[in-house]
Design a protein around this motif. Sequence first.
Motif, mmCIF file in Angstrom:
data_model
loop_
_atom_site.group_PDB
_atom_site.id
_atom_site.type_symbol
_atom_site.label_atom_id
_atom_site.label_comp_id
_atom_site.label_asym_id
_atom_site.label_seq_id
_atom_site.Cartn_x
_atom_site.Cartn_y
_atom_site.Cartn_z
ATOM 1 N N SER A 109 0.842 -1.254 -0.211
ATOM 2 C CA SER A 109 -0.115 0.021 -0.063
ATOM 3 C C SER A 109 0.920 1.412 -0.040
ATOM 4 O O SER A 109 1.954 1.257 0.912
ATOM 5 C CB SER A 109 -0.809 -0.017 1.307
ATOM 6 N N PRO A 110 0.607 2.049 -0.844
ATOM 7 C CA PRO A 110 1.383 3.366 -0.654
ATOM 8 C C PRO A 110 1.121 4.459 0.254
ATOM 9 O O PRO A 110 0.199 4.076 0.917
ATOM 10 C CB PRO A 110 0.944 4.131 -2.178
ATOM 11 N N PRO A 111 2.108 5.318 0.758
ATOM 12 C CA PRO A 111 1.526 6.219 1.725
ATOM 13 C C PRO A 111 0.429 6.903 1.452
ATOM 14 O O PRO A 111 0.361 7.399 0.436
ATOM 15 C CB PRO A 111 2.967 7.084 1.902
ATOM 16 N N GLY A 112 -0.310 7.174 2.527
ATOM 17 C CA GLY A 112 -1.433 7.817 2.252
ATOM 18 C C GLY A 112 -2.607 7.142 2.314
ATOM 19 O O GLY A 112 -4.037 7.294 2.174
ATOM 20 N N THR A 113 -2.572 5.671 2.040
ATOM 21 C CA THR A 113 -3.600 4.577 2.116
ATOM 22 C C THR A 113 -4.481 4.771 3.668
ATOM 23 O O THR A 113 -3.938 4.692 4.709
ATOM 24 C CB THR A 113 -3.105 3.424 2.161
ATOM 25 N N THR A 114 -5.691 4.846 3.515
ATOM 26 C CA THR A 114 -6.557 5.037 4.848
ATOM 27 C C THR A 114 -6.604 3.451 5.494
ATOM 28 O O THR A 114 -7.086 2.736 4.717
ATOM 29 C CB THR A 114 -8.070 5.338 4.367
ATOM 30 N N VAL A 115 -6.478 3.566 6.690
ATOM 31 C CA VAL A 115 -6.774 2.434 7.385
ATOM 32 C C VAL A 115 -8.094 2.417 8.046
ATOM 33 O O VAL A 115 -8.450 1.345 8.246
ATOM 34 C CB VAL A 115 -5.316 2.224 8.198
ATOM 35 N N ALA A 116 -8.257 3.509 8.905
ATOM 36 C CA ALA A 116 -9.472 3.588 9.776
ATOM 37 C C ALA A 116 -9.926 4.956 9.592
ATOM 38 O O ALA A 116 -9.355 6.022 9.502
ATOM 39 C CB ALA A 116 -9.094 3.250 11.165
ATOM 40 N N VAL A 117 -11.239 4.905 9.945
ATOM 41 C CA VAL A 117 -12.213 6.220 10.125
ATOM 42 C C VAL A 117 -12.819 6.194 11.309
ATOM 43 O O VAL A 117 -13.414 5.401 11.602
ATOM 44 C CB VAL A 117 -13.004 6.760 8.871
ATOM 45 N N PHE A 118 -12.298 7.314 12.241
ATOM 46 C CA PHE A 118 -13.090 7.149 13.538
ATOM 47 C C PHE A 118 -13.683 8.492 13.819
ATOM 48 O O PHE A 118 -13.296 9.706 13.426
ATOM 49 C CB PHE A 118 -12.294 6.703 14.543
ATOM 50 N N ASN A 119 -14.640 8.508 14.653
ATOM 51 C CA ASN A 119 -15.331 9.855 15.265
ATOM 52 C C ASN A 119 -14.821 9.984 16.572
ATOM 53 O O ASN A 119 -15.055 8.869 17.527
ATOM 54 C CB ASN A 119 -16.899 9.734 15.071
ATOM 55 N N VAL A 120 -14.581 11.293 17.149
ATOM 56 C CA VAL A 120 -14.426 11.689 18.402
ATOM 57 C C VAL A 120 -15.577 12.570 18.765
ATOM 58 O O VAL A 120 -15.798 13.704 18.089
ATOM 59 C CB VAL A 120 -13.102 12.403 18.453
ATOM 60 N N ASN A 121 -15.989 12.441 20.004
ATOM 61 C CA ASN A 121 -17.117 13.220 20.653
ATOM 62 C C ASN A 121 -16.817 13.636 22.050
ATOM 63 O O ASN A 121 -16.642 12.750 22.888
ATOM 64 C CB ASN A 121 -18.401 12.510 20.107
ATOM 65 N N ASP A 122 -17.271 14.659 22.402
ATOM 66 C CA ASP A 122 -17.182 15.085 23.746
ATOM 67 C C ASP A 122 -18.322 15.992 24.113
ATOM 68 O O ASP A 122 -18.377 17.053 23.349
ATOM 69 C CB ASP A 122 -15.969 15.941 24.077
ATOM 70 N N GLU A 123 -19.291 15.664 24.893
ATOM 71 C CA GLU A 123 -20.706 16.304 25.248
ATOM 72 C C GLU A 123 -20.231 17.595 26.114
ATOM 73 O O GLU A 123 -21.173 18.474 25.977
ATOM 74 C CB GLU A 123 -21.422 15.495 25.949
ATOM 75 N N ASP A 124 -19.195 17.838 26.397
ATOM 76 C CA ASP A 124 -18.571 19.059 27.138
ATOM 77 C C ASP A 124 -18.524 20.252 26.155
ATOM 78 O O ASP A 124 -18.746 19.917 25.025
ATOM 79 C CB ASP A 124 -17.631 19.047 27.788
ATOM 80 N N SER A 125 -18.828 21.604 26.574
ATOM 81 C CA SER A 125 -18.759 22.680 25.782
ATOM 82 C C SER A 125 -17.285 23.457 26.047
ATOM 83 O O SER A 125 -16.716 23.181 26.893
ATOM 84 C CB SER A 125 -19.974 23.544 26.143
ATOM 85 N N GLU A 126 -17.216 24.428 25.121
ATOM 86 C CA GLU A 126 -16.035 25.141 25.005
ATOM 87 C C GLU A 126 -14.796 24.405 25.334
ATOM 88 O O GLU A 126 -14.755 23.456 24.458
ATOM 89 C CB GLU A 126 -15.976 26.312 26.336
#
Length: 816
Positions: free
Chosen positions: A361-378
């Motif tokens: 696989s060449p450099p830049g190949t996507t391995v994983a996609v994930f979402n990060v969420n924090d319910e706090d504000s500011e």
Amino acid sequence: MDYMWMNAVRGRWRALFVILCLCELSSVSGQARYSIPEEQAEGSFVGNIARDLGLDVARLVAGKARIITKEDRQYVDLKRDKGTLVIKERIDREELCGKTTPCSFTFDIILENPIQLYRVTVEVIDINDNSPSFPQHEINLKITENAAVGTRFSLANAADTDVGINDIQKYALKPSDNFKLEIQSQPDGMKVIEMVLEKPLDREEEETHTLMLIASDGGEPHRSGTVRIQITVLDANDNAPVCSQPVYKVDVPENSPEGTVITTVSANDADSGLYGDVTYSTPHVTVEAKQLFLVNVRTGDIKVTGKIDFEKSKSYQLNVQASDHGGYADTCKVIVNIIDENDNVPTIKLMSFSQSIPEDSPPGTTVAVFNVNDEDSESNGVVKCSINSDVPFKIESSLSGYYTIVTDNFLDRESVSEYNVTITVSDQGSPPLSSSKTINVKISDVNDSPPKFHQSEYSKNVPENNSPGFSVFTVSASDADWGQNARVSYFLEEKEVNGVAVSSFVSVNSENGVIHAVRSFDYEQIKSFDFNVTARDAGSPPLSSVATVHILIQDQNDNAPQVLYPVQTGGSVLAEMVPRSADVGYLVTKVVAVDVDSGQNAWLSYKVHKATDRALFEVGLHNGEIRTVRQVTDKDAVKQRLSVLVEDNGQPSRSATVIVNVAVADSFPEVLSEFTDFSMHDKEYNDKLTFYLVLALAVVSFLFITCLLLIISVKVYRWRQSRVLYHSNLPVIPYYPPRYSDTLGTGTLQHMYNYEVCRTTDSRKSDMKNMQAMSQSLVSVDGADADTPHVTKQMSGNFSQMSTLVSQIFHLFFYF
């Protein structure tokens, strides 16, 4: 009517044009936005996502397109084979968003190979499916009869979970004889409903009044809700309670423990006694606020009674009513602002993950996609994402809250076959909170490593005369790849050895590399040969390497020495002459022998095996020279016979024997008198004798047949003559052959012929002698040794005897 109206609204919204906006965001391909009414049935059409995103249906199927949501519930489903979005679960806008407007939910569509991410927003449009409702079924008010005109009485607001035009639009009070209704809008959007006294009350005329408060929305069709107001007219009460301040503002941290007093409201009443006793209540408060806060009736303390969560609501408003027992009341507003605390740990949710990626696989190949969420504000909700530094991957930010892990360098499965990637997310709160998640990325093999032999060249010694199928040795190659790419097979590379295909000499087992001998090797024919073995893996395309194998044939002592001189013949006897004057060490002859083996198997040694006189001759151990070991004397026999043994140095040794005849004499006639070789004469004689016997047999057969015919003819003739004579009465005169004796002699032949027949065990050497008194002679010749047969005949006599025999046989046939 309500049901038909809702279906009509839903039908109109199905025909609503889709609002679509595509935007390029780093690694995110685009966005789409749709609007749908709430409460649609399952399977209802939402939109053609393939067309709106510019994707083929085949791409959706091949890329395993699927919907990823942050929440646990999924309201929309994707039909990959049609490229459309449909309702999966009934959507209640009020449950989803409450009073928030506009109401929408967001999800992502992810495709693989390559990974593509699309964000889709669906706005849920409100329909008028809820009626206004009051928190109480009945409102009880106590008003003194001396209450002044214009006195205001606060009433509870009705609630409608719908929004917009479908929310409460107006209130009505019926009947309106003594009171009127006034509605005041607050800056925060809240409405204060007050009932204002227009005509004085007279307890003596009417002690109670019953009113109906009606709340109506603006939807189609209109929906409304009512509450009954029961008013009791009391005796005179001079003064009404007055709140210390009309608005209280308080900041409360979220997660404050239950029982915490956040503030205290107070009110004063100038009356004394019962009319001066003030109580506090919150008749006009939302259900959520009522579950979280409680006002002490006597003291006015407001306490926390539930779990306050900033993420659910950032503020609450409490309308606290201070009332005396004479029917007067005053209302103050308490605004509770919730302060955010860093109480939510950032969460990591994998959207897409390739458990294995090819090593090429060449450099830049996507391995994983994930979402990060924090319910706090500011700052409490600002996150920082990172991965461990000892892996050839990096993190790239795509859409807000979404991250991708891509390869940062080239991969080599043979060096590292898998990586543990730890994703760490931390916020910027105080103290900061963090979470981590570890994924295991396996590197799938690509056939990029050819098999390698442990040696580039192999050499093996093989003894000759091996059995066919003999296992010579094993070549071995290893492949750093995995699975099929590492399965090695062995093949023999075709070539010719001395004009013969190498496959007729050896074979290679394709599975384990064992080399077998196909035939028995003969060192005297081939001493060495080489060939190539190819190791090939099962990858696609296959890779291979070659090793050279040298086979050296080891000589075995399988050949006996061969004597070149003296030449041994089956007939004549050759002899070496030694003069009687020969001195010690006289070279008689030399035995010459060779051995086609090699090495020590071809080292020859000579020694005397048998000899007429062992004290007269000796043989050189290594050169085969026969020499005298003493002076030859007159007493030594003329005939000397030596048996020389030629032996090689192999294990076990092989040998050959040669007979050497030596004549001790000074002249050739002397030797001839002792050594006469009749073998050739015997052969010629036997050949001639056979010829003559065959010829004689042919002649005798011819004569026999002729005589037989002649005799028959004579017999027939005589029989006829006898018949003639018998009939003619003539005398019979007997006939006698010449030299036939009628009365004297002992035999039928003449007395002058005598025959002597001599036979031997060999029928070819039998003889018949015609013994005549006038020409008798005796010849006797001794052979060279006892094995030579004695011959007692002369060649000339044999010819005469043969002619005599033939003539006698002829006479006998004529006689008969």
